[in-house]
Design a protein around this motif. Structure first.
Motif, PDB file in Angstrom:
ATOM      1  N   VAL A  24       0.836  -1.199   0.000  1.00 27.09           N
ATOM      2  CA  VAL A  24       0.000   0.000   0.000  1.00 27.09           C
ATOM      3  C   VAL A  24       0.872   1.251   0.000  1.00 27.09           C
ATOM      4  O   VAL A  24       0.625   2.203  -0.760  1.00 27.09           O
ATOM      5  CB  VAL A  24      -0.955  -0.005   1.204  1.00 27.09           C
ATOM      6  CG1 VAL A  24      -1.737   1.312   1.274  1.00 27.09           C
ATOM      7  CG2 VAL A  24      -1.922  -1.175   1.117  1.00 27.09           C
ATOM      8  N   LEU A  25       1.902   1.281   0.822  1.00 28.73           N
ATOM      9  CA  LEU A  25       2.796   2.443   0.840  1.00 28.73           C
ATOM     10  C   LEU A  25       3.516   2.613  -0.486  1.00 28.73           C
ATOM     11  O   LEU A  25       3.696   3.741  -0.967  1.00 28.73           O
ATOM     12  CB  LEU A  25       3.818   2.304   1.972  1.00 28.73           C
ATOM     13  CG  LEU A  25       3.354   2.733   3.361  1.00 28.73           C
ATOM     14  CD1 LEU A  25       4.398   2.367   4.410  1.00 28.73           C
ATOM     15  CD2 LEU A  25       3.056   4.230   3.410  1.00 28.73           C
ATOM     16  N   ARG A  26       3.910   1.517  -1.096  1.00 26.94           N
ATOM     17  CA  ARG A  26       4.571   1.613  -2.400  1.00 26.94           C
ATOM     18  C   ARG A  26       3.619   2.196  -3.444  1.00 26.94           C
ATOM     19  O   ARG A  26       4.027   2.988  -4.296  1.00 26.94           O
ATOM     20  CB  ARG A  26       5.089   0.248  -2.829  1.00 26.94           C
ATOM     21  CG  ARG A  26       6.225  -0.270  -1.957  1.00 26.94           C
ATOM     22  CD  ARG A  26       6.756  -1.608  -2.451  1.00 26.94           C
ATOM     23  NE  ARG A  26       7.735  -2.156  -1.528  1.00 26.94           N
ATOM     24  CZ  ARG A  26       9.011  -1.788  -1.481  1.00 26.94           C
ATOM     25  NH1 ARG A  26       9.456  -0.866  -2.314  1.00 26.94           N
ATOM     26  NH2 ARG A  26       9.830  -2.342  -0.610  1.00 26.94           N
ATOM     27  N   GLU A  27       2.368   1.812  -3.381  1.00 23.50           N
ATOM     28  CA  GLU A  27       1.385   2.379  -4.303  1.00 23.50           C
ATOM     29  C   GLU A  27       1.192   3.867  -4.033  1.00 23.50           C
ATOM     30  O   GLU A  27       1.074   4.670  -4.967  1.00 23.50           O
ATOM     31  CB  GLU A  27       0.052   1.642  -4.167  1.00 23.50           C
ATOM     32  CG  GLU A  27      -1.015   2.161  -5.130  1.00 23.50           C
ATOM     33  CD  GLU A  27      -2.315   1.404  -5.032  1.00 23.50           C
ATOM     34  OE1 GLU A  27      -3.362   1.997  -5.356  1.00 23.50           O
ATOM     35  OE2 GLU A  27      -2.295   0.218  -4.629  1.00 23.50           O
ATOM     36  N   MET A  28       1.146   4.248  -2.775  1.00 24.50           N
ATOM     37  CA  MET A  28       1.032   5.662  -2.429  1.00 24.50           C
ATOM     38  C   MET A  28       2.224   6.455  -2.966  1.00 24.50           C
ATOM     39  O   MET A  28       2.063   7.573  -3.479  1.00 24.50           O
ATOM     40  CB  MET A  28       0.952   5.831  -0.909  1.00 24.50           C
ATOM     41  CG  MET A  28      -0.366   5.421  -0.273  1.00 24.50           C
ATOM     42  SD  MET A  28      -0.247   5.646   1.533  1.00 24.50           S
ATOM     43  CE  MET A  28      -1.967   5.587   1.989  1.00 24.50           C
ATOM     44  N   ASP A  29       3.413   5.885  -2.838  1.00 26.74           N
ATOM     45  CA  ASP A  29       4.607   6.565  -3.347  1.00 26.74           C
ATOM     46  C   ASP A  29       4.539   6.741  -4.861  1.00 26.74           C
ATOM     47  O   ASP A  29       4.903   7.795  -5.389  1.00 26.74           O
ATOM     48  CB  ASP A  29       5.867   5.777  -2.966  1.00 26.74           C
ATOM     49  CG  ASP A  29       6.281   5.992  -1.527  1.00 26.74           C
ATOM     50  OD1 ASP A  29       6.056   7.104  -1.010  1.00 26.74           O
ATOM     51  OD2 ASP A  29       6.831   5.060  -0.915  1.00 26.74           O
ATOM     52  N   ARG A  30       4.079   5.708  -5.557  1.00 27.95           N
ATOM     53  CA  ARG A  30       3.943   5.828  -7.012  1.00 27.95           C
ATOM     54  C   ARG A  30       2.938   6.910  -7.369  1.00 27.95           C
ATOM     55  O   ARG A  30       3.166   7.704  -8.297  1.00 27.95           O
ATOM     56  CB  ARG A  30       3.516   4.487  -7.617  1.00 27.95           C
ATOM     57  CG  ARG A  30       4.611   3.429  -7.642  1.00 27.95           C
ATOM     58  CD  ARG A  30       4.237   2.276  -8.539  1.00 27.95           C
ATOM     59  NE  ARG A  30       3.067   1.553  -8.045  1.00 27.95           N
ATOM     60  CZ  ARG A  30       3.117   0.535  -7.195  1.00 27.95           C
ATOM     61  NH1 ARG A  30       4.282   0.115  -6.716  1.00 27.95           N
ATOM     62  NH2 ARG A  30       2.006  -0.078  -6.816  1.00 27.95           N
ATOM     63  N   ARG A  31       1.842   6.952  -6.649  1.00 33.17           N
ATOM     64  CA  ARG A  31       0.834   7.988  -6.913  1.00 33.17           C
ATOM     65  C   ARG A  31       1.407   9.374  -6.681  1.00 33.17           C
ATOM     66  O   ARG A  31       1.196  10.292  -7.496  1.00 33.17           O
ATOM     67  CB  ARG A  31      -0.383   7.768  -6.011  1.00 33.17           C
ATOM     68  CG  ARG A  31      -1.411   8.896  -6.097  1.00 33.17           C
ATOM     69  CD  ARG A  31      -2.618   8.637  -5.239  1.00 33.17           C
ATOM     70  NE  ARG A  31      -3.533   9.766  -5.254  1.00 33.17           N
ATOM     71  CZ  ARG A  31      -4.712   9.771  -4.650  1.00 33.17           C
ATOM     72  NH1 ARG A  31      -5.131   8.702  -3.981  1.00 33.17           N
ATOM     73  NH2 ARG A  31      -5.486  10.838  -4.711  1.00 33.17           N
ATOM     74  N   ALA A  32       2.142   9.546  -5.593  1.00 36.52           N
ATOM     75  CA  ALA A  32       2.735  10.851  -5.300  1.00 36.52           C
ATOM     76  C   ALA A  32       3.688  11.276  -6.414  1.00 36.52           C
ATOM     77  O   ALA A  32       3.704  12.442  -6.828  1.00 36.52           O
ATOM     78  CB  ALA A  32       3.465  10.809  -3.967  1.00 36.52           C
ATOM     79  N   ASP A  33       4.490  10.334  -6.912  1.00 43.25           N
ATOM     80  CA  ASP A  33       5.424  10.645  -7.989  1.00 43.25           C
ATOM     81  C   ASP A  33       4.680  11.014  -9.274  1.00 43.25           C
ATOM     82  O   ASP A  33       5.016  11.985  -9.951  1.00 43.25           O
ATOM     83  CB  ASP A  33       6.340   9.452  -8.258  1.00 43.25           C
ATOM     84  CG  ASP A  33       7.452   9.331  -7.232  1.00 43.25           C
ATOM     85  OD1 ASP A  33       7.764  10.339  -6.568  1.00 43.25           O
ATOM     86  OD2 ASP A  33       8.000   8.231  -7.083  1.00 43.25           O
ATOM     87  N   GLU A  34       3.669  10.231  -9.620  1.00 43.01           N
ATOM     88  CA  GLU A  34       2.941  10.443 -10.869  1.00 43.01           C
ATOM     89  C   GLU A  34       2.141  11.736 -10.864  1.00 43.01           C
ATOM     90  O   GLU A  34       2.059  12.432 -11.876  1.00 43.01           O
ATOM     91  CB  GLU A  34       2.024   9.249 -11.137  1.00 43.01           C
ATOM     92  CG  GLU A  34       2.775   7.958 -11.453  1.00 43.01           C
ATOM     93  CD  GLU A  34       1.871   6.739 -11.445  1.00 43.01           C
ATOM     94  OE1 GLU A  34       0.638   6.914 -11.192  1.00 43.01           O
ATOM     95  OE2 GLU A  34       2.365   5.623 -11.685  1.00 43.01           O
ATOM     96  N   GLU A  35       1.548  12.052  -9.721  1.00 38.78           N
ATOM     97  CA  GLU A  35       0.682  13.228  -9.632  1.00 38.78           C
ATOM     98  C   GLU A  35       1.400  14.467  -9.114  1.00 38.78           C
ATOM     99  O   GLU A  35       0.827  15.562  -9.124  1.00 38.78           O
ATOM    100  CB  GLU A  35      -0.515  12.928  -8.718  1.00 38.78           C
ATOM    101  CG  GLU A  35      -1.405  11.797  -9.204  1.00 38.78           C
ATOM    102  CD  GLU A  35      -2.573  11.534  -8.260  1.00 38.78           C
ATOM    103  OE1 GLU A  35      -2.710  12.278  -7.255  1.00 38.78           O
ATOM    104  OE2 GLU A  35      -3.345  10.590  -8.524  1.00 38.78           O
ATOM    105  N   GLY A  36       2.629  14.304  -8.665  1.00 35.04           N
ATOM    106  CA  GLY A  36       3.321  15.428  -8.033  1.00 35.04           C
ATOM    107  C   GLY A  36       2.672  15.827  -6.724  1.00 35.04           C
ATOM    108  O   GLY A  36       2.722  16.997  -6.317  1.00 35.04           O
TER     109      GLY A  36
END
Length: 222
Positions: A24-36
């Motif tokens: 879940v945290l890894r997915e959150m990190d990917r979202r943060a990177d993709e969306e800024g």
């Protein structure tokens, strides 16, 4: 993850030494990177979890939670009967936070509050062992004053963006703390400088800077 103000090697080392992230945290990190999307990132997240463990935290309150990234780190460090209170003015982001917590099996440790964080904390009794201040920068001092009497003895108040952010300039913050006028300083810089000056001036508090992410000011309340 971007390293923010801190050298990328230092940030990477902090991530490697910190707790492992779950899916879940890894997915959150990917979202943060993709969306800024501005999150504290895994290096600071690991420190938040460690701070919670160091003070044997049972209750955490957040002023501003976004989609739940920092709160998720806190929740993993709490006992099964612990509680982290998330606050967020964006209903969609709060709904996303709830979904992440449910998927991570942590929803029973969280309360999800939609609305202004400073209004919300007035409805809660203390004590809180850890408080995260990450709402509007000009309101950091207001947030601290709203919660300080609800912080348990030896508890900590953690303020994000103590060095930099989109509306926070580190040189302006430093200049303002030194007593310079800085007439062109943005409201975010003024808010951070006012907060840091305020907490540093409290007789029953001790504050230090954690130079990771965009800067984290950690205040211990006696």
């Amino acid at each position: 993850m971007t390293a923010g103000y801190i050298d990328g090697t230092v940030a990477s080392l902090a991530e490697q030494l910190g707790p492992d992230r779950d899916d879940v945290l890894r997915e959150m990190d990917r979202r943060a990177d993709e969306e800024g999307f501005p999150t504290v990132g895994p290096a600071v997240g690991g420190w938040l979890a460690l701070l919670a463990r160091l003070v044997d935290a049972r209750r955490v309150f957040e002023f501003g939670s976004g989609f739940g990234y920092s709160a998720y780190w806190f929740a993993r460090a709490l006992p099964e009967d612990g509680e982290v209170v998330l606050t967020e003015v964006d209903a969609d982001e709060l709904a996303d936070a709830r979904e992440y917590f449910e998927r991570g099996g942590l929803a029973d440790r969280a309360s999800f509050e939609h609305g202004d964080a400073i209004d919300t904390v007035e409805r809660y009794d203390g004590p809180f062992d850890v408080v995260l201040v990450d709402n509007e920068k000009p309101r950091y001092r207001e947030a601290f004053e709203a919660v300080r009497e609800k912080v348990s003895p030896g508890g900590v108040v953690v303020a994000d963006n103590a060095i930099t952010a989109g509306i926070v300039d580190s040189e302006d913050v430093l200049g303002l703390l030194r007593g310079e006028e800085r007439p062109d300083a943005a409201s975010g810089s003024r808010g951070i400088a006012d907060y840091l000056s305020h907490v540093r001036g409290q007789d029953d508090c001790e504050t230090a800077l954690l130079p990771l992410g965009e800067g984290v000011a950690v205040t211990v309340v006696e």
